[in-house]
Design a protein around this motif. Sequence first.
Motif, PDB file in Angstrom:
ATOM      1  N   ASN A  60      46.378  31.567  53.153  1.00  0.00           N
ATOM      2  CA  ASN A  60      47.774  31.789  53.497  1.00  0.00           C
ATOM      3  C   ASN A  60      48.545  30.602  52.944  1.00  0.00           C
ATOM      4  OD1 ASN A  60      50.125  32.667  54.624  1.00  0.00           O
ATOM      5  ND2 ASN A  60      49.465  32.473  56.742  1.00  0.00           N
ATOM      6  N   ALA A  61      49.620  30.868  52.221  1.00  0.00           N
ATOM      7  CA  ALA A  61      50.348  29.772  51.591  1.00  0.00           C
ATOM      8  C   ALA A  61      51.809  30.143  51.400  1.00  0.00           C
ATOM      9  CB  ALA A  61      49.725  29.446  50.236  1.00  0.00           C
ATOM     10  N   ILE A  62      52.621  29.123  51.238  1.00  0.00           N
ATOM     11  CA  ILE A  62      54.019  29.311  50.848  1.00  0.00           C
ATOM     12  C   ILE A  62      54.146  28.793  49.429  1.00  0.00           C
ATOM     13  CG2 ILE A  62      56.411  28.633  51.256  1.00  0.00           C
ATOM     14  CD1 ILE A  62      55.726  28.428  54.227  1.00  0.00           C
ATOM     15  N   TRP A  63      54.613  29.659  48.536  1.00  0.00           N
ATOM     16  CA  TRP A  63      54.765  29.336  47.123  1.00  0.00           C
ATOM     17  C   TRP A  63      56.248  29.350  46.777  1.00  0.00           C
ATOM     18  CZ3 TRP A  63      50.444  28.634  43.889  1.00  0.00           C
ATOM     19  CH2 TRP A  63      49.212  28.907  44.486  1.00  0.00           C
ATOM     20  N   LEU A  82      47.289  37.478  37.278  1.00  0.00           N
ATOM     21  CA  LEU A  82      47.561  36.219  37.961  1.00  0.00           C
ATOM     22  C   LEU A  82      46.514  35.194  37.543  1.00  0.00           C
ATOM     23  CD1 LEU A  82      49.591  35.173  40.113  1.00  0.00           C
ATOM     24  CD2 LEU A  82      47.841  35.653  41.814  1.00  0.00           C
ATOM     25  N   THR A  83      46.979  34.013  37.147  1.00  0.00           N
ATOM     26  CA  THR A  83      46.091  32.936  36.732  1.00  0.00           C
ATOM     27  C   THR A  83      46.380  31.715  37.584  1.00  0.00           C
ATOM     28  OG1 THR A  83      46.112  33.782  34.460  1.00  0.00           O
ATOM     29  CG2 THR A  83      45.325  31.526  34.777  1.00  0.00           C
ATOM     30  N   GLY A  84      45.359  31.175  38.225  1.00  0.00           N
ATOM     31  CA  GLY A  84      45.500  29.940  38.981  1.00  0.00           C
ATOM     32  C   GLY A  84      45.323  28.767  38.038  1.00  0.00           C
ATOM     33  N   ILE A  85      46.178  27.756  38.171  1.00  0.00           N
ATOM     34  CA  ILE A  85      46.078  26.609  37.272  1.00  0.00           C
ATOM     35  C   ILE A  85      46.261  25.298  38.029  1.00  0.00           C
ATOM     36  CG2 ILE A  85      46.889  27.867  35.231  1.00  0.00           C
ATOM     37  CD1 ILE A  85      49.565  26.327  35.621  1.00  0.00           C
ATOM     38  N   ALA A  86      45.710  24.262  37.472  1.00  0.00           N
ATOM     39  CA  ALA A  86      45.953  22.887  37.924  1.00  0.00           C
ATOM     40  C   ALA A  86      46.594  22.183  36.740  1.00  0.00           C
ATOM     41  CB  ALA A  86      44.652  22.211  38.325  1.00  0.00           C
ATOM     42  N   VAL A  87      47.855  21.799  36.881  1.00  0.00           N
ATOM     43  CA  VAL A  87      48.543  21.085  35.811  1.00  0.00           C
ATOM     44  C   VAL A  87      48.052  19.647  35.806  1.00  0.00           C
ATOM     45  CG1 VAL A  87      50.800  20.316  34.960  1.00  0.00           C
ATOM     46  CG2 VAL A  87      50.555  22.597  35.959  1.00  0.00           C
ATOM     47  N   LEU A 138      57.964  39.782  20.359  1.00  0.00           N
ATOM     48  CA  LEU A 138      57.030  40.910  20.197  1.00  0.00           C
ATOM     49  C   LEU A 138      57.524  42.184  20.889  1.00  0.00           C
ATOM     50  CD1 LEU A 138      53.652  39.003  20.677  1.00  0.00           C
ATOM     51  CD2 LEU A 138      54.651  39.832  18.531  1.00  0.00           C
ATOM     52  N   GLY A 139      58.693  42.098  21.547  1.00  0.00           N
ATOM     53  CA  GLY A 139      59.250  43.280  22.213  1.00  0.00           C
ATOM     54  C   GLY A 139      58.577  43.623  23.529  1.00  0.00           C
ATOM     55  N   MET A 140      57.931  42.627  24.136  1.00  0.00           N
ATOM     56  CA  MET A 140      57.263  42.864  25.409  1.00  0.00           C
ATOM     57  C   MET A 140      58.286  42.774  26.532  1.00  0.00           C
ATOM     58  SD  MET A 140      53.899  40.673  24.290  1.00  0.00           S
ATOM     59  CE  MET A 140      53.254  40.434  25.895  1.00  0.00           C
ATOM     60  N   LYS A 141      58.160  43.634  27.535  1.00  0.00           N
ATOM     61  CA  LYS A 141      59.151  43.717  28.605  1.00  0.00           C
ATOM     62  C   LYS A 141      58.860  42.801  29.786  1.00  0.00           C
ATOM     63  CE  LYS A 141      60.405  48.332  27.302  1.00  0.00           C
ATOM     64  NZ  LYS A 141      60.418  49.736  27.580  1.00  0.00           N
ATOM     65  N   ASN A 142      57.717  42.151  29.782  1.00  0.00           N
ATOM     66  CA  ASN A 142      57.346  41.310  30.923  1.00  0.00           C
ATOM     67  C   ASN A 142      57.976  39.929  30.828  1.00  0.00           C
ATOM     68  OD1 ASN A 142      55.599  39.467  29.442  1.00  0.00           O
ATOM     69  ND2 ASN A 142      54.269  41.228  29.209  1.00  0.00           N
ATOM     70  N   ARG A 143      57.903  39.206  31.919  1.00  0.00           N
ATOM     71  CA  ARG A 143      58.368  37.815  31.980  1.00  0.00           C
ATOM     72  C   ARG A 143      57.285  37.028  32.715  1.00  0.00           C
ATOM     73  NH1 ARG A 143      61.446  35.309  28.972  1.00  0.00           N
ATOM     74  NH2 ARG A 143      62.816  37.062  29.007  1.00  0.00           N
ATOM     75  N   ILE A 144      56.906  35.901  32.163  1.00  0.00           N
ATOM     76  CA  ILE A 144      55.907  35.043  32.803  1.00  0.00           C
ATOM     77  C   ILE A 144      56.601  34.270  33.915  1.00  0.00           C
ATOM     78  CG2 ILE A 144      54.292  33.138  32.478  1.00  0.00           C
ATOM     79  CD1 ILE A 144      54.185  34.030  29.472  1.00  0.00           C
ATOM     80  N   ARG A 145      56.035  34.328  35.110  1.00  0.00           N
ATOM     81  CA  ARG A 145      56.581  33.590  36.252  1.00  0.00           C
ATOM     82  C   ARG A 145      55.570  32.552  36.704  1.00  0.00           C
ATOM     83  NH1 ARG A 145      58.719  37.546  40.695  1.00  0.00           N
ATOM     84  NH2 ARG A 145      59.600  35.606  41.466  1.00  0.00           N
ATOM     85  N   VAL A 146      56.078  31.451  37.246  1.00  0.00           N
ATOM     86  CA  VAL A 146      55.234  30.355  37.704  1.00  0.00           C
ATOM     87  C   VAL A 146      55.617  30.021  39.144  1.00  0.00           C
ATOM     88  CG1 VAL A 146      54.481  27.977  37.290  1.00  0.00           C
ATOM     89  CG2 VAL A 146      55.183  29.416  35.352  1.00  0.00           C
ATOM     90  N   TRP A 147      54.604  29.961  40.021  1.00  0.00           N
ATOM     91  CA  TRP A 147      54.830  29.579  41.412  1.00  0.00           C
ATOM     92  C   TRP A 147      54.036  28.313  41.695  1.00  0.00           C
ATOM     93  CZ3 TRP A 147      53.619  34.619  40.034  1.00  0.00           C
ATOM     94  CH2 TRP A 147      54.610  35.577  40.255  1.00  0.00           C
ATOM     95  N   GLN A 148      54.608  27.433  42.507  1.00  0.00           N
ATOM     96  CA  GLN A 148      53.911  26.220  42.921  1.00  0.00           C
ATOM     97  C   GLN A 148      53.690  26.276  44.425  1.00  0.00           C
ATOM     98  OE1 GLN A 148      55.616  22.592  41.526  1.00  0.00           O
ATOM     99  NE2 GLN A 148      53.928  21.365  42.278  1.00  0.00           N
ATOM    100  N   ALA A 149      52.467  25.992  44.863  1.00  0.00           N
ATOM    101  CA  ALA A 149      52.125  26.020  46.287  1.00  0.00           C
ATOM    102  C   ALA A 149      52.773  24.839  46.988  1.00  0.00           C
ATOM    103  CB  ALA A 149      50.619  25.990  46.470  1.00  0.00           C
ATOM    104  N   GLN A 172      44.495  22.442  50.948  1.00  0.00           N
ATOM    105  CA  GLN A 172      44.011  21.669  49.805  1.00  0.00           C
ATOM    106  C   GLN A 172      44.599  22.150  48.485  1.00  0.00           C
ATOM    107  OE1 GLN A 172      39.741  21.891  50.197  1.00  0.00           O
ATOM    108  NE2 GLN A 172      39.681  20.004  51.388  1.00  0.00           N
ATOM    109  N   ALA A 173      45.140  23.348  48.463  1.00  0.00           N
ATOM    110  CA  ALA A 173      45.714  23.893  47.227  1.00  0.00           C
ATOM    111  C   ALA A 173      47.181  23.512  47.041  1.00  0.00           C
ATOM    112  CB  ALA A 173      45.564  25.412  47.214  1.00  0.00           C
ATOM    113  N   THR A 174      47.770  22.763  47.978  1.00  0.00           N
ATOM    114  CA  THR A 174      49.167  22.358  47.856  1.00  0.00           C
ATOM    115  C   THR A 174      49.379  21.635  46.524  1.00  0.00           C
ATOM    116  OG1 THR A 174      49.442  22.197  50.243  1.00  0.00           O
ATOM    117  CG2 THR A 174      51.001  20.964  48.895  1.00  0.00           C
ATOM    118  N   GLY A 175      50.414  22.052  45.814  1.00  0.00           N
ATOM    119  CA  GLY A 175      50.720  21.489  44.503  1.00  0.00           C
ATOM    120  C   GLY A 175      50.146  22.279  43.350  1.00  0.00           C
ATOM    121  N   SER A 176      49.167  23.134  43.626  1.00  0.00           N
ATOM    122  CA  SER A 176      48.603  23.945  42.554  1.00  0.00           C
ATOM    123  C   SER A 176      49.630  24.989  42.118  1.00  0.00           C
ATOM    124  CB  SER A 176      47.307  24.620  43.006  1.00  0.00           C
ATOM    125  OG  SER A 176      47.565  25.520  44.063  1.00  0.00           O
TER     126      SER A 176
END
Length: 195
Positions: free
Chosen positions: A77-80, A98-103, A125-136, A141-145
């Motif tokens: 459970n987290a707030i992003w 969805l891709t989890g990352i550590a910057v 390329l005419g793609m309709k999507n948009r990349i979104r980024v959320w930070q915890a 322990q995942a805070t900041g990811s």
Amino acid sequence: YRQELKKIRDVQTRLGSKSTLRAWRTTAGGTDSGQVLVGLEYPDQASWAVDSTKAQADAEWMKIQAGLADVRTVVSNAIWRDVSPVASKGAGGGTLLLTGIAVKPGKRDEYLKRVSAANAINDRLGMKNRIRVWQAEIAGQATGSMAVGVEYADLASYVGDQEKLAADAEWQKLLASLDEVRTVTGRWLYQEIAP
């Protein structure tokens, strides 16, 4: 569980919530396959605070929450917070990558610049999507990811866009450069399920 999610959505509507409730089942994600991701998305933190206060004071909401333990187990459970460099293009779709990352330390701004570059490639390329980024912001322990999400209209759109990206030299160069600024911690493909 879907019935309980419908009840939650109904209470949110009755309380005048500005949130959007969505649920996805993991289609591909290793040991996470089959799990359900439930998201409540708010336009801002003030709306979240108002809704939380209303929900905590609502008897029906509290009854639903108490009964959820009988139909599901919370894995996390987290707030992003959305830190995307460019606003979303509106409504998403039924497939979520969805891709989890550590910057890497000190590389957040550079990472977000590269996400902007990826969105520019998608546009070219005419793609309709948009990349979104959320930070915890609150996630133990995942805070900041961070989590990076791309929504597609459906699985066929996902496959078509992946084929375009695989054939694009600029994308391949950008993708290879991402390891300089981040480490992938997980990757999941979700299909939206209607609550």
